[in-house]
Motif scaffolding. Structure first.
Motif, mmCIF file in Angstrom:
data_model
loop_
_atom_site.group_PDB
_atom_site.id
_atom_site.type_symbol
_atom_site.label_atom_id
_atom_site.label_comp_id
_atom_site.label_asym_id
_atom_site.label_seq_id
_atom_site.Cartn_x
_atom_site.Cartn_y
_atom_site.Cartn_z
ATOM 1 N N TYR A 543 84.981 69.987 66.874
ATOM 2 C CA TYR A 543 85.559 68.425 66.056
ATOM 3 C C TYR A 543 86.362 67.963 66.650
ATOM 4 C CZ TYR A 543 83.202 70.980 62.095
ATOM 5 O OH TYR A 543 82.141 71.368 61.444
ATOM 6 N N ARG A 544 87.300 68.533 67.705
ATOM 7 C CA ARG A 544 88.647 67.916 68.440
ATOM 8 C C ARG A 544 88.045 66.756 69.203
ATOM 9 N NH1 ARG A 544 93.129 69.821 69.426
ATOM 10 N NH2 ARG A 544 92.385 72.086 69.450
ATOM 11 N N SER A 545 86.579 66.589 69.710
ATOM 12 C CA SER A 545 86.280 65.554 70.688
ATOM 13 C C SER A 545 86.132 64.393 70.007
ATOM 14 C CB SER A 545 84.937 65.870 71.335
ATOM 15 O OG SER A 545 84.099 66.230 70.374
ATOM 16 N N PHE A 546 86.028 64.279 68.648
ATOM 17 C CA PHE A 546 85.753 62.946 67.971
ATOM 18 C C PHE A 546 86.719 62.674 66.763
ATOM 19 C CE2 PHE A 546 82.579 66.134 65.954
ATOM 20 C CZ PHE A 546 82.803 65.793 64.795
ATOM 21 N N GLN A 547 87.240 64.075 66.212
ATOM 22 C CA GLN A 547 88.391 64.064 65.080
ATOM 23 C C GLN A 547 89.971 63.711 65.631
ATOM 24 O OE1 GLN A 547 87.621 67.230 62.293
ATOM 25 N NE2 GLN A 547 85.858 66.535 61.372
ATOM 26 N N TYR A 548 90.040 64.355 66.790
ATOM 27 C CA TYR A 548 91.398 63.887 67.477
ATOM 28 C C TYR A 548 92.448 64.765 66.696
ATOM 29 C CZ TYR A 548 88.376 60.547 69.870
ATOM 30 O OH TYR A 548 87.394 60.042 70.280
ATOM 31 N N GLY A 549 92.060 65.751 66.146
ATOM 32 C CA GLY A 549 93.272 66.528 65.119
ATOM 33 C C GLY A 549 94.189 67.349 66.112
ATOM 34 N N LYS A 550 95.070 68.160 65.483
ATOM 35 C CA LYS A 550 95.609 69.305 65.935
ATOM 36 C C LYS A 550 95.693 70.387 64.853
ATOM 37 C CE LYS A 550 98.741 66.794 69.044
ATOM 38 N NZ LYS A 550 99.937 66.555 69.431
ATOM 39 N N VAL A 551 95.485 71.721 65.396
ATOM 40 C CA VAL A 551 95.498 72.786 64.386
ATOM 41 C C VAL A 551 96.384 74.092 64.923
ATOM 42 C CG1 VAL A 551 93.991 74.713 63.484
ATOM 43 C CG2 VAL A 551 93.024 72.490 64.130
ATOM 44 N N SER A 552 97.246 74.548 63.994
ATOM 45 C CA SER A 552 97.975 75.657 64.022
ATOM 46 C C SER A 552 98.220 76.570 62.970
ATOM 47 C CB SER A 552 99.359 75.235 64.769
ATOM 48 O OG SER A 552 100.223 76.410 65.052
ATOM 49 N N LEU A 553 98.956 77.689 62.859
ATOM 50 C CA LEU A 553 99.201 78.279 61.797
ATOM 51 C C LEU A 553 100.810 78.269 61.398
ATOM 52 C CD1 LEU A 553 98.837 82.109 62.497
ATOM 53 C CD2 LEU A 553 99.537 80.402 64.024
ATOM 54 N N SER A 554 101.382 78.330 60.175
ATOM 55 C CA SER A 554 102.705 78.335 60.090
ATOM 56 C C SER A 554 103.287 79.580 59.609
ATOM 57 C CB SER A 554 102.941 77.360 58.728
ATOM 58 O OG SER A 554 104.023 77.006 58.428
ATOM 59 N N LEU A 555 104.559 80.033 60.396
ATOM 60 C CA LEU A 555 104.998 81.122 60.395
ATOM 61 C C LEU A 555 106.502 81.097 59.621
ATOM 62 C CD1 LEU A 555 104.426 82.728 64.253
ATOM 63 C CD2 LEU A 555 103.159 83.063 61.871
ATOM 64 N N HIS A 556 106.526 82.299 58.770
ATOM 65 C CA HIS A 556 108.026 82.309 58.278
ATOM 66 C C HIS A 556 108.832 82.724 59.358
ATOM 67 C CE1 HIS A 556 110.458 82.611 54.409
ATOM 68 N NE2 HIS A 556 111.184 83.293 55.640
ATOM 69 N N SER A 557 109.982 81.797 59.614
ATOM 70 C CA SER A 557 110.619 81.730 60.905
ATOM 71 C C SER A 557 112.182 81.744 60.322
ATOM 72 C CB SER A 557 110.379 80.747 61.933
ATOM 73 O OG SER A 557 108.970 80.915 62.409
ATOM 74 N N ASP A 558 112.888 82.575 59.799
ATOM 75 C CA ASP A 558 114.291 82.831 59.417
ATOM 76 C C ASP A 558 114.849 83.460 60.597
ATOM 77 O OD1 ASP A 558 113.912 81.740 56.887
ATOM 78 O OD2 ASP A 558 114.051 83.395 55.813
ATOM 79 N N TRP A 559 116.061 82.804 60.779
ATOM 80 C CA TRP A 559 117.015 83.305 62.070
ATOM 81 C C TRP A 559 117.709 84.587 61.473
ATOM 82 C CZ3 TRP A 559 116.931 83.426 66.779
ATOM 83 C CH2 TRP A 559 118.482 83.721 67.557
ATOM 84 N N GLN A 625 91.373 86.853 74.792
ATOM 85 C CA GLN A 625 91.070 85.750 75.444
ATOM 86 C C GLN A 625 90.846 84.553 74.123
ATOM 87 O OE1 GLN A 625 87.461 85.641 77.674
ATOM 88 N NE2 GLN A 625 87.727 83.668 78.312
ATOM 89 N N LEU A 626 90.502 85.193 73.017
ATOM 90 C CA LEU A 626 90.279 84.265 71.636
ATOM 91 C C LEU A 626 91.629 83.919 71.128
ATOM 92 C CD1 LEU A 626 88.416 83.359 69.450
ATOM 93 C CD2 LEU A 626 88.661 85.542 68.443
ATOM 94 N N VAL A 627 92.284 84.659 71.124
ATOM 95 C CA VAL A 627 93.559 84.509 70.652
ATOM 96 C C VAL A 627 94.892 83.511 71.256
ATOM 97 C CG1 VAL A 627 95.797 85.644 69.427
ATOM 98 C CG2 VAL A 627 93.795 86.515 68.955
ATOM 99 N N LYS A 628 94.811 84.066 72.283
ATOM 100 C CA LYS A 628 95.985 83.351 73.528
ATOM 101 C C LYS A 628 95.608 81.909 73.624
ATOM 102 C CE LYS A 628 98.209 83.657 78.015
ATOM 103 N NZ LYS A 628 97.962 84.318 79.371
ATOM 104 N N GLY A 629 96.812 81.169 73.151
ATOM 105 C CA GLY A 629 96.586 79.791 73.204
ATOM 106 C C GLY A 629 95.984 78.870 72.070
ATOM 107 N N ALA A 630 95.639 79.808 70.970
ATOM 108 C CA ALA A 630 94.941 79.206 69.900
ATOM 109 C C ALA A 630 95.790 78.507 68.938
ATOM 110 C CB ALA A 630 94.140 80.416 69.030
ATOM 111 N N ALA A 631 96.610 77.405 69.537
ATOM 112 C CA ALA A 631 97.471 76.800 68.599
ATOM 113 C C ALA A 631 97.787 75.453 69.118
ATOM 114 C CB ALA A 631 98.565 77.558 68.049
#
Length: 838
Positions: A543-559, A625-631
């Motif tokens: 989908y990226r080639s024509f939808q031009y979106g970005k994908v990630s996951l949101s982590l709870h990140s308290d200091w 290989q699947l997980v690394k860089g998947a964001a």
């Protein structure tokens, strides 16, 4: 250093006890005065603060009543009050002695240290409970304070209760009244332990020093106050790591500071108890109260400073509490393409209710029989039109709220269990998908982009389709493949309108759900990581080639901050918290393709010690290989800063594997749900992310505070301003690539803490206007905006028109092309006919 000298701190010469009976005998009054005269003559030229007697309540009650203190007598209650009577007269005599003979040329001041507990009513609105609290305070503090600081006589409550109470003559009242140049006050464990001897009157003991200072102010005409003894204790086995004592000290000193600043109480000094560990009366060596640790078993009895000594030194140096981040406020702006958003959780299933008035051809009559129902009229059919987005009655409400927020982005979550009730593609709820598409498209018309979260689990609502939940949920690898199919469906159906995707919200917090054992927790996390990575790969490849979106996951990140900054074990605990909380998911994706090495090493260390049987799953080479860089960016939810200590724990639980414990810092502003407001924490976590995972794009996908106020949410406004200021510092000074900030959240639920800008019935709060100003200014500009909003708005409107009118534009292009072709044919034929004619 000015000496504050106490004449009598429970060290009565043995001969006076044996020959005179101690303080039971009035003769000791004159002897004590002679002793005081000797001290004034020898030391008075160097002493400006004198204390006659330390805490006479404990001398009288526990020395001659319970026998806990020296001389250890268990006498009658009449003896207790007789001793108290003599102590008051002894103090008054010494005070007059100093005033008449020494004060004119030594220029010192003299008082008596009075100790007390504090007590609060069971029911704050109950007049009887309040009266009982007053009686309790009068029986302890008022017993000595009323004669000396009040009217020269005992409290009426005491005189009415005890007929045997000694009486002062009128001359004695006048003699005793006002015999203190300041109010010297003791507040610590000796005033609370043993609690069964205190007249609690059925009410609640409290350590609120600010409240008892207010009581003294009201009862005794706003005296000048010296905190002559304050502190707490630790167990005997605690050596120099007395973190509890630090936090008790923070609590007490902070209450004193509040009393000075907000209540106008004249406190002119504070004395920490005590300098050294020592013999603590009835507790002997079983507790420690010193700022310096003493090894009682060694020959030299070394004195080693505890962390509380270092902390107290810092408080003295700073004369109070100073913010740790001293960077001044910044006058600057974010980039012109910065995303200002607001967050909403799952758009609930009940929202998918559309109006039937335009798509149902039947005619209805309402309440014909008085039953309040609609009744279909047979044989009548009306004209209908195709379903439209405006048929969904809840969408207009969403649009109205967003329009008032003036944001550029709106983050909300889909309901997986609603879209795919069976957990697979066998049944797709197209009506639900159409509803979500309508939300996104209608929001776009407001020039607001959507950030869509595919899966938003909570502790209360896991959000999985029923069959997947019954099959084990995230403990079953098949759930990850089902999520891949679900994500693929959403990308295909909605991706042309969405440029920012969050696959899973806070997977690092699902440890609260899969907590039967640590291995369950780690296995569920492993499958969540694989699920996210597969969804990212689907989007990246298809989908990226024509939808031009970005994908990630949101982590709870308290200091995380070390609760005790003077101990390396606490610093290591804070670092370990970040690895177990954030690195657990972030390292595989943004760094190595595997879990943090420090996380594996620490779990292995606990296994070797027999303290845990936890085991982190292993990634295969294909999974790495699947997980690394998947964001495509780092998305974080940040709410507070946690103060952690190293606390060894035994057990095979995720929480036990970390060996940490949280402490509440009383000096931090806190919300009703006890979230500490620590603005500099968000800057620290942003810098840590950049340092740990490189110069990557970052979106703050949720940041907010609970504020119970509906009409004046000052806490939320303060929180927003301070946290956005720290985000700006990270962006401008630390060069962190922050692309957007999303405030949490749009609306609140009735049963949850009040995080919303709007109430559950859509009533707006004042913080909305404050956030509007932040957005319109794009930060904190010094004078004018660097961005031209008018040109930007025109450009965005044009882009919006293009995106919304694609079918119309396509039709117009086709029509225009046909017209050109037709004209070309006409011209061609005309020229051909002319040639023939010639």
């Amino acid at each position: 250093i000015d000496p504050v000298v106490t004449l009598y701190h429970w060290d009565l010469p043995l001969m006076l006890q044996e020959e005179y009976g101690g303080w039971k005998n009035e003769s000791v009054i004159d002897i004590f005065n002679d002793y005081a005269t000797f001290c004034f003559q020898n030391f008075g030229d160097r002493v400006k603060y004198w204390i006659t007697i330390h805490n006479p309540y404990l001398v009288a009650w526990h020395g001659y009543g319970t026998g806990i203190h020296a001389p250890g007598e268990r006498g009658k209650i009449t003896t207790v009050y007789s001793v108290g009577h003599n102590l008051i007269k002894a103090h008054a005599k010494v005070w007059h002695n100093y005033k008449n003979h020494f004060q004119p040329y030594q220029k010192g001041m003299i008082s008596i240290v009075l100790g007390s507990h504090w007590i609060e009513p069971n029911k704050s609105e109950d007049a009887l409970d309040i009266s009982r609290c007053q009686q309790s305070m009068e029986r302890v503090l008022g017993w000595f304070a009323k004669p000396i600081h009040g009217n020269g006589d005992y409290p009426e409550e005491l005189k009415n209760e005890f007929s045997f109470l000694p009486r002062f003559t009128e001359d004695e009242k006048n003699y005793i009244n006002g015999t203190a140049d300041f109010f010297a006050f003791s507040f610590g464990p000796n005033n609370f332990k043993p609690p069964n001897t205190l007249p609690k009157m059925g009410q609640n003991l409290s350590l609120n020093l600010r409240e008892v200072l207010n009581w003294i102010k009201l009862e005794y005409n706003s005296p000048r106050i010296l905190i002559a003894e304050n502190g707490w204790f630790t167990d005997s086995h605690v050596e120099t790591d007395d973190t509890t004592a630090i936090y008790m000290m923070k609590n007490f000193i902070n209450k004193v500071l509040q009393a000075i600043k907000y209540d106008n109480i004249d406190v002119f000094g504070y004395t920490a108890w005590s300098l050294l560990d020592g013999f603590e009366w009835q507790h002997a060596y079983n507790i420690r109260r010193g700022l310096f640790y003493v090894d009682f078993k060694s020959k030299k009895k070394e004195r080693i400073p505890k962390s509380s000594a270092l902390y107290y030194k810092q408080i003295i140096k700073e004369n109070g509490f100073f913010p740790r981040d001293s960077t001044p406020s910044l006058q600057a702006q974010f980039s012109c393409d910065f995303s200002w958003g607001v967050t909403e959780s799952v758009l609930k299933a009940e929202s998918v209710a559309s109006s039937p008035q335009f798509c149902d051809s039947s005619l209805y009559l309402w309440n014909v029989t008085g039953d309040g129902l609609l009744h279909k009229v047979k044989g009548v059919k009306l004209k209908t039109r195709p379903a439209q987005c405006t048929d969904f009655v809840s969408i207009k409400k969403q649009l109205d709220l967003l329009e008032k927020m003036k944001v550029t982005h709106y983050r909300f979550a889909l309901d997986w269990s609603l879209i795919l009730p069976n957990g697979d593609l066998s049944v797709v709820n197209r009506q639900v998908l159409r509803y979500y598409r309508c939300i996104i498209s209608e929001v776009l018309k407001l020039n607001v982009q959507s950030m869509v979260t595919l899966y938003y689990p909570t502790h209360a609502y896991l959000g999985l389709p029923g069959p997947l939940l019954q099959a084990g949920g995230w403990l079953n690898r098949s759930t990850a493949y089902a999520f891949q199919d679900y994500a693929d469906l959403c990308f295909r159906e909605l991706g042309d309108l969405v440029k920012l995707w969050i696959t899973i919200n806070e997977p690092n917090r699902l440890s609260n759900v899969y907590n039967r054992s640590s291995n369950d927790t780690y296995r569920a996390a492993h499958n969540l990581l694989i699920a996210h990575a597969m969804a990212w790969k689907i989007y990246n490849e298809q989908y990226r080639s024509f939808q031009y979106g970005k994908v990630s996951l949101s982590l709870h990140s308290d200091w995380a901050e070390p609760a005790n900054p003077y101990f390396d074990s606490h610093t290591r605990a804070a670092s370990r918290f970040l690895q177990f909380e954030i690195g657990w998911f972030a390292d595989p994706i943004f760094k190595t393709g595997d879990y943090p090495a420090s996380m594996r090493e620490y779990i292995g260390f606990k296994n070797r010690k027999g303290l845990s049987y936890s085991l982190l799953p292993s990634f295969t080479s294909e999974e790495k290989q699947l997980v690394k860089g998947a964001a495509d960016f780092y998305a974080l939810n940040h709410f507070t800063t946690r103060f952690v200590i190293h606390e060894p724990q035994n057990g095979s639980q995720y929480e036990c594997d970390r060996d940490i414990q949280f402490l509440q810092d009383i000096t931090c502003l806190s919300s009703p749900s006890r979230l500490a407001v620590v603005p500099w924490g968000v800057r620290k976590v942003l810098r840590w992310i950049k340092k740990t995972y490189g110069d990557i794009d970052i979106y703050i996908t949720a940041n907010g505070i609970d504020d119970q106020s509906l009409d004046n949410d000052e806490l939320r406004k303060y929180y927003l301003g301070e946290y956005v200021q720290e985000v700006l510092k990270a962006y401008y000074i630390d060069k962190v690539k922050i692309k957007g900030y999303y405030a949490f959240k749009l609306t609140e639920e009735k049963s949850k803490p009040r995080f919303g800008f709007f109430t559950s019935d859509s009533k707006g709060k004042p913080s909305i206007k404050f956030y509007n100003n932040l957005i319109s200014n794009n930060g904190f500009p010094s004078d004018h905006s660097a961005c031209d909003p008018s040109s930007q708005e025109k450009q965005c409107i044009f882009c919006l028109f293009i995106s919304q009118k694609k079918p119309l534009i396509f039709f117009a292009c086709c029509l225009f092309s046909t017209l050109i072709l037709l004209l070309t044919i006409i011209v061609f034929h005309k020229r051909k006919r002319r040639k023939r004619f010639k």
